[in-house]
Design a protein around this motif. Structure first.
Motif, PDB file in Angstrom:
ATOM      1  N   ALA A  47       0.824  -1.214   0.000  1.00 24.60           N
ATOM      2  CA  ALA A  47       0.000   0.000   0.000  1.00 24.60           C
ATOM      3  C   ALA A  47       0.851   1.255   0.000  1.00 24.60           C
ATOM      4  CB  ALA A  47      -0.917  -0.008   1.222  1.00 24.60           C
ATOM      5  N   THR A  48       2.051   1.185   0.600  1.00 22.33           N
ATOM      6  CA  THR A  48       2.947   2.338   0.636  1.00 22.33           C
ATOM      7  C   THR A  48       3.439   2.705  -0.758  1.00 22.33           C
ATOM      8  OG1 THR A  48       3.684   1.801   2.874  1.00 22.33           O
ATOM      9  CG2 THR A  48       5.116   3.228   1.569  1.00 22.33           C
ATOM     10  N   HIS A  49       3.646   1.697  -1.585  1.00 25.09           N
ATOM     11  CA  HIS A  49       4.210   1.933  -2.911  1.00 25.09           C
ATOM     12  C   HIS A  49       3.165   2.031  -4.021  1.00 25.09           C
ATOM     13  CE1 HIS A  49       7.760   0.404  -0.739  1.00 25.09           C
ATOM     14  NE2 HIS A  49       8.462   1.100  -1.622  1.00 25.09           N
ATOM     15  N   CYS A  50       2.044   1.358  -3.865  1.00 20.47           N
ATOM     16  CA  CYS A  50       1.081   1.234  -4.965  1.00 20.47           C
ATOM     17  C   CYS A  50      -0.295   1.763  -4.568  1.00 20.47           C
ATOM     18  CB  CYS A  50       0.946  -0.228  -5.392  1.00 20.47           C
ATOM     19  SG  CYS A  50       2.510  -1.064  -5.715  1.00 20.47           S
ATOM     20  N   GLU A  51      -0.793   2.708  -5.329  1.00 23.45           N
ATOM     21  CA  GLU A  51      -2.098   3.295  -5.022  1.00 23.45           C
ATOM     22  C   GLU A  51      -3.228   2.272  -5.156  1.00 23.45           C
ATOM     23  OE1 GLU A  51      -2.869   6.328  -3.838  1.00 23.45           O
ATOM     24  OE2 GLU A  51      -0.704   6.643  -3.639  1.00 23.45           O
ATOM     25  N   ILE A  52      -3.106   1.364  -6.119  1.00 19.68           N
ATOM     26  CA  ILE A  52      -4.159   0.365  -6.308  1.00 19.68           C
ATOM     27  C   ILE A  52      -4.284  -0.524  -5.069  1.00 19.68           C
ATOM     28  CG2 ILE A  52      -4.892  -1.648  -7.643  1.00 19.68           C
ATOM     29  CD1 ILE A  52      -5.256   0.991  -9.105  1.00 19.68           C
ATOM     30  N   LYS A  54      -3.216   0.238  -2.092  1.00 20.21           N
ATOM     31  CA  LYS A  54      -3.613   1.110  -0.988  1.00 20.21           C
ATOM     32  C   LYS A  54      -5.124   1.229  -0.923  1.00 20.21           C
ATOM     33  CE  LYS A  54      -3.060   5.868   0.701  1.00 20.21           C
ATOM     34  NZ  LYS A  54      -2.421   7.186   0.424  1.00 20.21           N
ATOM     35  N   ASP A  55      -5.756   1.478  -2.061  1.00 16.80           N
ATOM     36  CA  ASP A  55      -7.215   1.582  -2.097  1.00 16.80           C
ATOM     37  C   ASP A  55      -7.874   0.238  -1.781  1.00 16.80           C
ATOM     38  OD1 ASP A  55      -6.891   4.214  -2.816  1.00 16.80           O
ATOM     39  OD2 ASP A  55      -7.192   3.860  -4.964  1.00 16.80           O
ATOM     40  N   TYR A 121      -0.363  -0.996 -11.324  1.00 18.44           N
ATOM     41  CA  TYR A 121      -0.772  -0.858  -9.923  1.00 18.44           C
ATOM     42  C   TYR A 121      -0.528   0.547  -9.374  1.00 18.44           C
ATOM     43  CZ  TYR A 121      -1.247  -5.878 -10.223  1.00 18.44           C
ATOM     44  OH  TYR A 121      -1.641  -7.136 -10.605  1.00 18.44           O
ATOM     45  N   ASP A 122      -0.222   1.473 -10.292  1.00  9.37           N
ATOM     46  CA  ASP A 122      -0.075   2.885  -9.924  1.00  9.37           C
ATOM     47  C   ASP A 122       0.966   3.076  -8.826  1.00  9.37           C
ATOM     48  OD1 ASP A 122      -0.396   5.588  -9.871  1.00  9.37           O
ATOM     49  OD2 ASP A 122      -2.418   5.582  -9.015  1.00  9.37           O
ATOM     50  N   ALA A 123       2.211   2.720  -9.180  1.00  9.68           N
ATOM     51  CA  ALA A 123       3.353   2.936  -8.294  1.00  9.68           C
ATOM     52  C   ALA A 123       4.237   3.987  -8.964  1.00  9.68           C
ATOM     53  CB  ALA A 123       4.119   1.645  -8.075  1.00  9.68           C
TER      54      ALA A 123
END
Length: 335
Positions: A47-52, A54-55, A121-123
């Motif tokens: 979650a720290t690296h990837c917004e996907i 994290k959500d 994964y939006d990193a």
């Protein structure tokens, strides 16, 4: 509840994968499965690296666990539609700083995997690191192109043009395309067409790429000839000429070289572009004319490089760099 439904529910929990020998943390909270390989990692780190992620992990969990949810030793199991090799490279980059460091030489499969999954994964930080590496192999400036052999962070490999173009299309990276097309224009046309025909992209995209390349290649070759051979024209300015035979030598050079076809292994105009100082000395011009001709060719090459994206139907360099995170202010910061 029928027997078929019971069997279906049981099959959800069948362990049909093998734990990774490289990315498996016993205290991990989530198991990622790609193909037949499982990676046990930490949801908080993902979650720290990837917004996907994290959500995904921020979504409220039901008070009563879903009995149909797949788990492994109490960990949530997520099945991903990714290559297990790509996922391994991506996760190792997240967990091990030495695996793919900024500014360090890294092989293409690792860079490509991080770019693909960093995009998916939006990193953003990891994606940008990959873009930065790729741009050292196919840079945006003529100066960097001239020293790419020693400065590129992604070592060269066989048939890399196709691999780079496919990756750029897949991940929507455009800043490397002008230099890729420039390199491809140096390859015999039949070989390039075969390569483009075999690109692993959608047929419509393949046609767009092929058309953009062919049109741009034609514009580039014509512009290169006009720029490199400008000194052969009668009206080329040589006001400081100190050699009485310079005009005669230039005329002789024009007669010998202008009929030489573009398809020649090393057409004269390309030799001029690549080695302007050597060419000017070779035809025995006076020292002043040597400098004038060499400078004219170098300036022409710089102008051509500035026009390179437009030749291939792409936005200008500044737009491409800003679009893909290589901001124009980077030059000022590194100066």
């Amino acid at each position: 509840m029928g027997a078929d439904e019971l069997d279906a529910r049981k099959s959800v929990h069948v362990v049909d994968y093998t734990p990774s020998t490289e990315v498996w943390y016993s205290d991990g909270s989530v198991v990622l499965v790609a193909e037949k390989t499982a990676f046990r990692v930490h949801g908080t780190i993902l979650a720290t690296h990837c917004e996907i992620f994290k959500d995904m992990f921020a979504m409220p969990q039901p008070v009563t666990p879903d009995p149909n949810a797949e788990t492994y030793e109490g960990c949530q199991v997520l099945r991903l539609q990714d290559s297990s090799t790509d996922l391994k490279h991506f996760l190792k980059t997240i967990y091990d700083f030495t695996y793919f460091r900024p500014g360090s030489k890294t092989k293409f499969p690792i860079v490509a995997a991080v770019l693909r999954l960093g995009t998916k994964y939006d990193a953003p930080a990891l994606r940008q690191r990959a873009v930065d590496h790729l741009s050292t192999a196919y840079p945006f400036s003529l100066e960097e192109w001239g020293r790419r052999a020693s400065k590129r962070l992604v070592p060269p490999f066989e048939n890399e043009l196709a691999a780079y173009i496919e990756l750029a299309i897949e991940t929507d990276i455009r800043v490397v395309l002008p230099a890729l097309y420039y390199a491809a224009s140096r390859v015999p046309l039949p070989d390039v067409l075969t390569m483009l025909h075999n690109l692993a992209v959608a047929p419509g995209v393949q046609w767009d790429v092929c058309r953009a390349f062919l049109v741009g290649r034609e514009k580039l070759l014509l512009a290169e000839q006009a720029s490199a051979l400008a000194f052969l024209q009668p009206d080329f300015p040589r006001s400081d000429c100190r050699g009485g035979s310079c005009r005669q030598r230039i005329d002789e050079t024009a007669k010998k070289t202008l009929p030489k076809p573009v398809s020649d292994p090393e057409p004269f105009y390309r030799w001029c572009m690549d080695k302007p100082d050597e060419m000017a000395k070779n035809i025995a011009l006076c020292e002043s004319c040597q400098g004038t001709v060499a400078t004219s060719i170098k300036n022409g090459k710089q102008k051509l490089w500035e026009q390179l994206p437009d030749f291939f139907g792409l936005p200008g360099w500044d737009t491409l760099r800003a679009r893909d995170g290589l901001d124009v202010n980077d030059d000022q910061d590194s100066a």
